[in-house]
Design a protein around this motif. Sequence first.
Motif, mmCIF file in Angstrom:
data_model
loop_
_atom_site.group_PDB
_atom_site.id
_atom_site.type_symbol
_atom_site.label_atom_id
_atom_site.label_comp_id
_atom_site.label_asym_id
_atom_site.label_seq_id
_atom_site.Cartn_x
_atom_site.Cartn_y
_atom_site.Cartn_z
ATOM 1 N N LYS A 197 -17.230 5.554 7.155
ATOM 2 C CA LYS A 197 -16.417 5.686 8.355
ATOM 3 C C LYS A 197 -16.322 4.350 9.091
ATOM 4 O O LYS A 197 -15.397 4.114 9.840
ATOM 5 N N ASP A 213 -21.588 7.747 2.222
ATOM 6 C CA ASP A 213 -21.668 8.868 3.160
ATOM 7 C C ASP A 213 -20.247 9.158 3.611
ATOM 8 O O ASP A 213 -19.573 8.261 4.140
ATOM 9 N N ALA A 258 -21.327 14.567 5.208
ATOM 10 C CA ALA A 258 -21.822 14.916 6.545
ATOM 11 C C ALA A 258 -20.666 15.443 7.398
ATOM 12 O O ALA A 258 -19.537 15.546 6.925
ATOM 13 N N ARG A 309 -29.238 19.314 8.578
ATOM 14 C CA ARG A 309 -29.329 18.220 9.551
ATOM 15 C C ARG A 309 -29.989 18.713 10.831
ATOM 16 O O ARG A 309 -29.529 19.653 11.476
ATOM 17 N N ILE A 352 -21.760 7.651 21.570
ATOM 18 C CA ILE A 352 -22.236 7.534 20.191
ATOM 19 C C ILE A 352 -23.712 7.912 20.049
ATOM 20 O O ILE A 352 -24.379 7.523 19.100
ATOM 21 N N HIS A 390 -29.610 12.116 12.072
ATOM 22 C CA HIS A 390 -28.888 10.889 12.450
ATOM 23 C C HIS A 390 -28.821 10.936 13.963
ATOM 24 O O HIS A 390 -28.196 11.832 14.527
ATOM 25 N N GLY A 392 -27.783 8.568 16.238
ATOM 26 C CA GLY A 392 -26.774 7.835 17.000
ATOM 27 C C GLY A 392 -26.472 6.513 16.333
ATOM 28 O O GLY A 392 -26.962 6.222 15.242
ATOM 29 N N SER A 393 -25.659 5.732 17.015
ATOM 30 C CA SER A 393 -25.181 4.487 16.429
ATOM 31 C C SER A 393 -25.405 3.342 17.405
ATOM 32 O O SER A 393 -25.583 3.567 18.597
ATOM 33 N N GLN A 394 -25.394 2.110 16.872
ATOM 34 C CA GLN A 394 -25.635 0.903 17.678
ATOM 35 C C GLN A 394 -26.967 1.032 18.420
ATOM 36 O O GLN A 394 -27.079 0.816 19.626
ATOM 37 N N GLY A 442 -27.924 6.846 9.719
ATOM 38 C CA GLY A 442 -27.664 5.419 9.940
ATOM 39 C C GLY A 442 -28.051 5.057 11.356
ATOM 40 O O GLY A 442 -28.937 5.679 11.931
ATOM 41 N N GLY A 443 -27.387 4.053 11.914
ATOM 42 C CA GLY A 443 -27.566 3.784 13.333
ATOM 43 C C GLY A 443 -28.144 2.450 13.721
ATOM 44 O O GLY A 443 -28.137 2.100 14.907
ATOM 45 N N PRO A 480 -26.385 3.583 6.374
ATOM 46 C CA PRO A 480 -25.985 2.524 7.298
ATOM 47 C C PRO A 480 -24.483 2.258 7.239
ATOM 48 O O PRO A 480 -23.900 2.233 6.149
ATOM 49 N N GLY A 481 -23.873 2.083 8.382
ATOM 50 C CA GLY A 481 -22.454 1.734 8.419
ATOM 51 C C GLY A 481 -22.284 0.379 9.077
ATOM 52 O O GLY A 481 -22.135 -0.652 8.421
ATOM 53 N N ARG A 482 -22.375 0.382 10.406
ATOM 54 C CA ARG A 482 -22.125 -0.823 11.203
ATOM 55 C C ARG A 482 -22.935 -2.041 10.734
ATOM 56 O O ARG A 482 -22.416 -3.146 10.663
ATOM 57 N N TYR A 504 -15.535 2.148 24.589
ATOM 58 C CA TYR A 504 -16.997 2.168 24.817
ATOM 59 C C TYR A 504 -17.463 1.062 25.757
ATOM 60 O O TYR A 504 -18.665 0.756 25.788
ATOM 61 N N TYR A 542 -15.757 -0.047 12.557
ATOM 62 C CA TYR A 542 -15.065 0.749 13.570
ATOM 63 C C TYR A 542 -13.932 -0.043 14.227
ATOM 64 O O TYR A 542 -13.675 0.093 15.423
HETATM 65 N N1 LLP Z 1 -24.472 8.890 9.360
HETATM 66 C C1 LLP Z 1 -23.874 9.738 10.211
HETATM 67 C C2 LLP Z 1 -24.083 11.172 10.052
HETATM 68 C C3 LLP Z 1 -23.052 9.243 11.244
HETATM 69 O O1 LLP Z 1 -22.469 10.095 12.083
HETATM 70 C C4 LLP Z 1 -22.861 7.848 11.372
HETATM 71 C C5 LLP Z 1 -22.002 7.294 12.434
HETATM 72 C C6 LLP Z 1 -23.495 6.991 10.454
HETATM 73 C C7 LLP Z 1 -24.297 7.540 9.471
HETATM 74 C C8 LLP Z 1 -23.358 5.509 10.499
HETATM 75 O O2 LLP Z 1 -23.888 4.976 11.664
HETATM 76 P P1 LLP Z 1 -23.979 3.393 11.873
HETATM 77 O O3 LLP Z 1 -24.982 2.841 10.888
HETATM 78 O O4 LLP Z 1 -22.629 2.831 11.650
HETATM 79 O O5 LLP Z 1 -24.412 3.250 13.277
HETATM 80 N N2 LLP Z 1 -17.011 4.453 16.585
HETATM 81 C C9 LLP Z 1 -18.302 4.142 17.157
HETATM 82 C C10 LLP Z 1 -19.441 4.502 16.210
HETATM 83 C C11 LLP Z 1 -19.434 5.939 15.775
HETATM 84 C C12 LLP Z 1 -20.544 6.265 14.800
HETATM 85 C C13 LLP Z 1 -20.394 7.628 14.240
HETATM 86 N N3 LLP Z 1 -21.366 8.011 13.279
HETATM 87 C C14 LLP Z 1 -18.330 2.682 17.550
HETATM 88 O O6 LLP Z 1 -17.336 1.979 17.363
HETATM 89 O O7 LLP Z 1 -19.331 2.218 18.092
#
Ligand code: LLP
Length: 422
Positions: free
Chosen positions: A60, A79, A102, A149, A162, A199, A201-203, A238-239, A274-276, A316, A373
């Motif tokens: 995503k 994911d 997910a 979950r 987030i 999971h 949250g993020s950031q 992630g997060g 992990p995404g971000r 945000y 994102y």
């Molecule tokens: N796994 C699940 C179930 C999630 O919902 C998410 C992010 C991730 C993994 C990945 O998280 P990351 O590693 O990227 O933090 N649009 C927002 C962020 C939304 C995140 C949604 N879920 C932004 O631009 O800050």
Amino acid sequence: MTGFEMRDGVLHSDGVSLEEIARAVGTPAFVYSADLMTKRYRTLESALEGLDVEICYAMKANSNQAVLRHFVSMGAGLDVVSEGELSRALAAGVDPKKVVFAGVGKTPREIEAGLAAGIRQFNVESPSELAMIDEIARARGVAAPVSIRINPDVDAKTHAKITTGTKENKFGIDIDLAPGVFRDAAARAGIQVVGVATHIGSQILDLSSFRHAYSRLADLVRALENEGIAIAEVDLGGGVGIDYEADSDPDFHLYADIVRETVGGLGKPMVVEPGRSMVGDAGVLLTHVVHVKRGVAKTFAIVDGAMNDLIRPTLYEAYHDVVPVRLDAADQETVTVDIVGPVCESGDYLAQGRAMPVPQSGDLLAVKSAGAYGAVMASVYNSRPQAAEVLTHDGTFDVVRPRDRIEQLIERDRVPGWLQAS
Ligand code: LLP
């Protein structure tokens, strides 16, 4: 050269001048450094060494086919959170056995698609979803692999929009209700419980939130196993956050230590999503200054990128560093500016109150940390075609998504017969 660096006064990505890319592709354009993605992925992988962990990149954050292929070629799983993401993932050649599905609102059609693809697991977020998956799987004569979950009720200390792991959030199943749901799942013929997921949250920059959440998860796994409910695997979500204000890497080693300390001792295979942290710093949004307007209260640099391209600042209140792509030693004088787009909303800004070298029409700017994102959250508001995307690697660049053509926007609409000229 890996990632973004100044060379002869000009910002480069993997050794390619961003001025050259802007000339060739136009602006606004996202530029991604494949080499920085590689570095991030390999750093996480080595931090987790010794643990049995599957890295499922949360697509995503950036679902461009080229980006997906890059992660898949490095060995990543994915994911996904929708049928669309699943289709993109399969198109990128991912092994379905490395796909985690997910999301709180999977539809019957999406569940069918996941079963047909033979994915690794569905992460289930409600008793209602569990019942739906059970029914669909039984009709197909299979048992669907499912992780439950858990919402551990831990504050991730991030932006409210987030945060996902507190009991006020729609995500996951309250940890106190989880044992009942596991018992229910174990009794269903169409469900094969593979594990527990979370999971929060993020950031997330205060990594102690992970320690808290993962400890609760480990306690739950032990309690379930004492009850005779076998848990084969743990999905940690992630997060991990990135530093939007400076060029620094996330502390994957600290994160890995927390994983070892909390859930490592369970001796179970794990998944991380992990995404971000994989792609955020590996992207910039290139944009040209169109006009500079000096008002009574403020100076505005009006650029050709806008909230439809990068919505994070206004959605945000997110900070993205903005830098001139060319820095002349002579440009010492600075001014405080708001960097705004042309969209008809006061919320259309990319940055506010920034001290930067006095901008001029025609200057090329880079909005940093826009690899996650960014393009995925873009819209065509104000009928602005979606920006081009470019991937750099080892001194080369390729357009990995051409800019939308305006005709494409018009072609998608349909005019009913009664409105068509006779
Ligand atoms: N796994 C699940 C179930 C999630 O919902 C998410 C992010 C991730 C993994 C990945 O998280 P990351 O590693 O990227 O933090 N649009 C927002 C962020 C939304 C995140 C949604 N879920 C932004 O631009 O800050």
